[in-house]
Write a protein that holds these residues in place. Structure first.
Motif, PDB file in Angstrom:
ATOM      1  N   SER A  89     -59.013  55.448 -44.261  1.00  0.00           N
ATOM      2  CA  SER A  89     -57.722  54.900 -44.693  1.00  0.00           C
ATOM      3  C   SER A  89     -57.037  54.150 -43.557  1.00  0.00           C
ATOM      4  O   SER A  89     -56.390  53.128 -43.786  1.00  0.00           O
ATOM      5  N   ALA A  90     -57.185  54.621 -42.319  1.00  0.00           N
ATOM      6  CA  ALA A  90     -56.629  53.903 -41.172  1.00  0.00           C
ATOM      7  C   ALA A  90     -57.326  52.558 -40.988  1.00  0.00           C
ATOM      8  O   ALA A  90     -56.673  51.546 -40.712  1.00  0.00           O
ATOM      9  N   ALA A  91     -58.635  52.542 -41.149  1.00  0.00           N
ATOM     10  CA  ALA A  91     -59.381  51.293 -41.013  1.00  0.00           C
ATOM     11  C   ALA A  91     -58.987  50.299 -42.100  1.00  0.00           C
ATOM     12  O   ALA A  91     -58.811  49.094 -41.824  1.00  0.00           O
ATOM     13  N   PHE A  92     -58.840  50.768 -43.338  1.00  0.00           N
ATOM     14  CA  PHE A  92     -58.429  49.873 -44.424  1.00  0.00           C
ATOM     15  C   PHE A  92     -57.014  49.347 -44.197  1.00  0.00           C
ATOM     16  O   PHE A  92     -56.736  48.172 -44.423  1.00  0.00           O
ATOM     17  N   ALA A  93     -56.114  50.200 -43.756  1.00  0.00           N
ATOM     18  CA  ALA A  93     -54.739  49.766 -43.494  1.00  0.00           C
ATOM     19  C   ALA A  93     -54.692  48.748 -42.369  1.00  0.00           C
ATOM     20  O   ALA A  93     -53.939  47.766 -42.441  1.00  0.00           O
TER      21      ALA A  93
ATOM     22  N   PHE B 221     -52.154  54.988 -46.452  1.00  0.00           N
ATOM     23  CA  PHE B 221     -52.291  55.548 -45.111  1.00  0.00           C
ATOM     24  C   PHE B 221     -50.983  56.172 -44.636  1.00  0.00           C
ATOM     25  O   PHE B 221     -51.000  57.195 -43.948  1.00  0.00           O
ATOM     26  N   ALA B 222     -49.843  55.586 -45.009  1.00  0.00           N
ATOM     27  CA  ALA B 222     -48.556  56.175 -44.636  1.00  0.00           C
ATOM     28  C   ALA B 222     -48.402  57.567 -45.246  1.00  0.00           C
ATOM     29  O   ALA B 222     -47.881  58.482 -44.604  1.00  0.00           O
ATOM     30  N   ILE B 223     -48.884  57.746 -46.472  1.00  0.00           N
ATOM     31  CA  ILE B 223     -48.818  59.058 -47.118  1.00  0.00           C
ATOM     32  C   ILE B 223     -49.761  60.037 -46.437  1.00  0.00           C
ATOM     33  O   ILE B 223     -49.404  61.176 -46.153  1.00  0.00           O
ATOM     34  N   ILE B 224     -50.982  59.591 -46.161  1.00  0.00           N
ATOM     35  CA  ILE B 224     -51.971  60.460 -45.518  1.00  0.00           C
ATOM     36  C   ILE B 224     -51.541  60.821 -44.099  1.00  0.00           C
ATOM     37  O   ILE B 224     -51.746  61.943 -43.635  1.00  0.00           O
TER      38      ILE B 224
END
Length: 166
Positions: free
Chosen positions: A34-38, A60-63
């Protein structure tokens, strides 16, 4: 120093928290993916990927909500607790959606250094915080190591509790 605090959160502490909270390795993989996608699609401005980029950043902000706060709390515990909490309350609310702002504010307070803010934004503690220089880099590395040792001890205690209780 800001990059060191952010990188330690994104590559170590955030992954560890997701490893503990979610079922093992899939939590760590979810966090990093998710960090990579964001990072990859969140900054694009073209119309084709704008919707996915916005979704990737929100996801990613939620995760990252819980890992960012636990990393900031760890920096406060292993550093100067009072100043870290003061900086967290006063500086991080300027961008509440950004988990890295919380991590950097807490890390700066734990080190007693001023990072990325003007002296007027610090308020009453403006005189207490020094400007960042090369000498503080060793302190930042020490803060990150102390936080890592704290997390490793927590993992060890959780593992021992699982062995004894299970």
């Amino acid at each position: 120093m800001e990059q060191a605090l952010c990188a330690s959160h994104r590559h170590v502490f955030g992954v560890l928290v997701c490893f503990l909270v979610l079922p093992g390795p899939c939590g760590a993989v979810l966090y990093r993916a998710s960090a990579a996608f964001a990072d990859a699609w969140g900054q694009r401005g073209d119309a084709e990927t704008a919707a996915f980029g916005s979704f990737a950043q929100r996801s990613f902000a939620i995760i990252d909500w819980l890992p960012a706060r636990l990393t900031a709390a760890t920096f406060a515990i292993v550093g100067n607790f009072g100043d870290a909490m003061y900086c967290w309350r006063t500086q991080a609310d300027k961008s509440p959606d950004d988990g890295l702002a919380i991590v950097v504010a807490s890390g700066a307070g734990a080190l007693g250094v001023r990072l990325g803010v003007s002296p007027a934004a610090v308020g009453d503690n403006a005189e207490a915080a020094d400007d960042a220089d090369v000498d503080f880099m060793e302190s930042a590395v020490g803060l990150i190591w102390r936080a890592l040792v704290t997390w490793m001890l927590l993992l060890l205690l959780l593992g021992l509790a699982n062995l004894v209780g299970g």
